[in-house]
Write a protein that holds these residues in place. Structure first.
Motif, PDB file in Angstrom:
ATOM      1  N   ARG A 219      61.467  -1.673  21.906  1.00  0.00           N
ATOM      2  CA  ARG A 219      61.663  -2.000  23.326  1.00  0.00           C
ATOM      3  C   ARG A 219      60.399  -2.606  23.930  1.00  0.00           C
ATOM      4  NH1 ARG A 219      66.124   0.731  25.904  1.00  0.00           N
ATOM      5  NH2 ARG A 219      65.317  -0.114  27.852  1.00  0.00           N
ATOM      6  N   ARG A 220      59.245  -2.045  23.564  1.00  0.00           N
ATOM      7  CA  ARG A 220      57.989  -2.574  24.096  1.00  0.00           C
ATOM      8  C   ARG A 220      57.716  -3.978  23.564  1.00  0.00           C
ATOM      9  NH1 ARG A 220      53.603   2.458  24.318  1.00  0.00           N
ATOM     10  NH2 ARG A 220      54.770   3.689  25.870  1.00  0.00           N
ATOM     11  N   GLY A 221      58.159  -4.221  22.341  1.00  0.00           N
ATOM     12  CA  GLY A 221      57.959  -5.548  21.762  1.00  0.00           C
ATOM     13  C   GLY A 221      58.964  -6.572  22.237  1.00  0.00           C
ATOM     14  N   ASN A 222      59.931  -6.130  23.048  1.00  0.00           N
ATOM     15  CA  ASN A 222      60.957  -7.033  23.552  1.00  0.00           C
ATOM     16  C   ASN A 222      60.995  -7.041  25.076  1.00  0.00           C
ATOM     17  OD1 ASN A 222      62.929  -8.167  21.224  1.00  0.00           O
ATOM     18  ND2 ASN A 222      62.090  -6.198  20.606  1.00  0.00           N
ATOM     19  N   GLY A 223      59.803  -7.089  25.656  1.00  0.00           N
ATOM     20  CA  GLY A 223      59.698  -7.333  27.082  1.00  0.00           C
ATOM     21  C   GLY A 223      59.631  -6.125  27.976  1.00  0.00           C
ATOM     22  N   GLU A 224      59.496  -4.918  27.403  1.00  0.00           N
ATOM     23  CA  GLU A 224      59.393  -3.719  28.232  1.00  0.00           C
ATOM     24  C   GLU A 224      58.154  -2.925  27.824  1.00  0.00           C
ATOM     25  OE1 GLU A 224      63.336  -1.712  29.072  1.00  0.00           O
ATOM     26  OE2 GLU A 224      63.894  -2.936  27.327  1.00  0.00           O
ATOM     27  N   PRO A 225      56.967  -3.426  28.151  1.00  0.00           N
ATOM     28  CA  PRO A 225      55.723  -2.807  27.650  1.00  0.00           C
ATOM     29  C   PRO A 225      55.482  -1.381  28.119  1.00  0.00           C
ATOM     30  CG  PRO A 225      55.255  -4.448  29.338  1.00  0.00           C
ATOM     31  CD  PRO A 225      56.695  -4.598  28.993  1.00  0.00           C
ATOM     32  N   GLU A 226      56.169  -0.951  29.186  1.00  0.00           N
ATOM     33  CA  GLU A 226      55.975   0.398  29.706  1.00  0.00           C
ATOM     34  C   GLU A 226      57.055   1.378  29.244  1.00  0.00           C
ATOM     35  OE1 GLU A 226      53.199   1.043  31.346  1.00  0.00           O
ATOM     36  OE2 GLU A 226      52.690  -1.078  31.113  1.00  0.00           O
TER      37      GLU A 226
END
Length: 238
Positions: free
Chosen positions: A216-223
């Motif tokens: 998820r972080r690697g697909n535009g949701e770093p938080e």
């Protein structure tokens, strides 16, 4: 053979499922529940079900999933504190007999039950354990299978019939039968002592959560964050 210490953990299983008011385990309430026992062929040996008045409005979105409205729960439902105590008692009794508790996505159902116990000042389910979570196990043994991992999809994959999804009884029984199907498909899992299988699921769930969080972080949701705690999640913010 003792179901906990013996190798044939899938022969007799306690099965458990909840339908609730929502998805947030810290605030949602129980609406329906099922605790049962399955025999080695997946036959239902025991079953007990609850319809609960959660004491709050049941959102329309939740009613559309499980079919219970606020009006029906208030009219026909059992007092929530009494029901929660009875559910815990049934599960504790099954565990005391050496039966593993099967729940699909167990961290949801067991966390909701733990929060409800806390809400009403009740002693929580001891342990809980040993627990068998077909979702966690399936994702571990068949990691790269494409598609969803809902109970309906996973049941179909393992040849288990589920005619009434989101009915607590139907879902609980199907989850138990999926666990048994996985045990047949993977004899090395069936041969594990149930305590060892429980411990492996703790590790698998943590690893799965870490992998999903990284994706998820690697697909535009770093938080983005998610909990890998299993079978009961840590309270949000704790």
């Amino acid at each position: 053979m003792d179901a906990v210490n013996g190798a044939r953990w899938a022969d007799t299983l306690a099965v458990f499922d909840l339908e609730t008011t929502g998805i947030d385990v810290d605030v949602c309430r129980i609406v329906t529940a099922h605790v049962g026992v399955l025999g080695a062929s997946g036959e239902v040996l025991e079953r007990r079900e609850w319809l609960v008045d959660p004491g709050v409005e049941i959102p329309t979105a939740a009613s559309l999933i499980h079919g219970v409205t606020t009006e029906r729960a208030r009219l026909e439902g059992q007092n929530a504190a009494t029901a929660v105590a009875e559910i815990i008692g049934e599960l504790a009794s099954a565990a005391a007999k050496g039966l593993p508790i099967v729940a699909y996505n167990a961290a949801y159902d067991l966390t909701v039950l733990a929060r409800e116990a806390e809400r009403y000042g009740l002693a929580p389910l001891p342990g809980p354990g040993p627990v068998v979570d077909p979702l966690v196990i399936d994702k571990a043994v068949d990691r790269y299978r494409r598609g969803k991992r809902t109970l309906s999809v996973t049941a179909a994959h393992y040849g288990v019939r589920l005619d009434d999804a989101h009915d607590a009884g139907a879902d609980a029984v199907a989850a138990g039968r999926v666990a048994q199907a996985i045990a047949r498909a993977y004899p090395e899992l069936a041969a594990l002592a149930i305590g060892d299988l429980h411990a492996r699921q703790v590790e698998w769930c943590r690893d799965q959560a870490e992998s999903y969080q990284a994706w998820r972080r690697g697909n535009g949701e770093p938080e983005f964050t998610t909990s890998g705690a299993w079978p009961v999640r840590v309270r949000t913010g704790a």
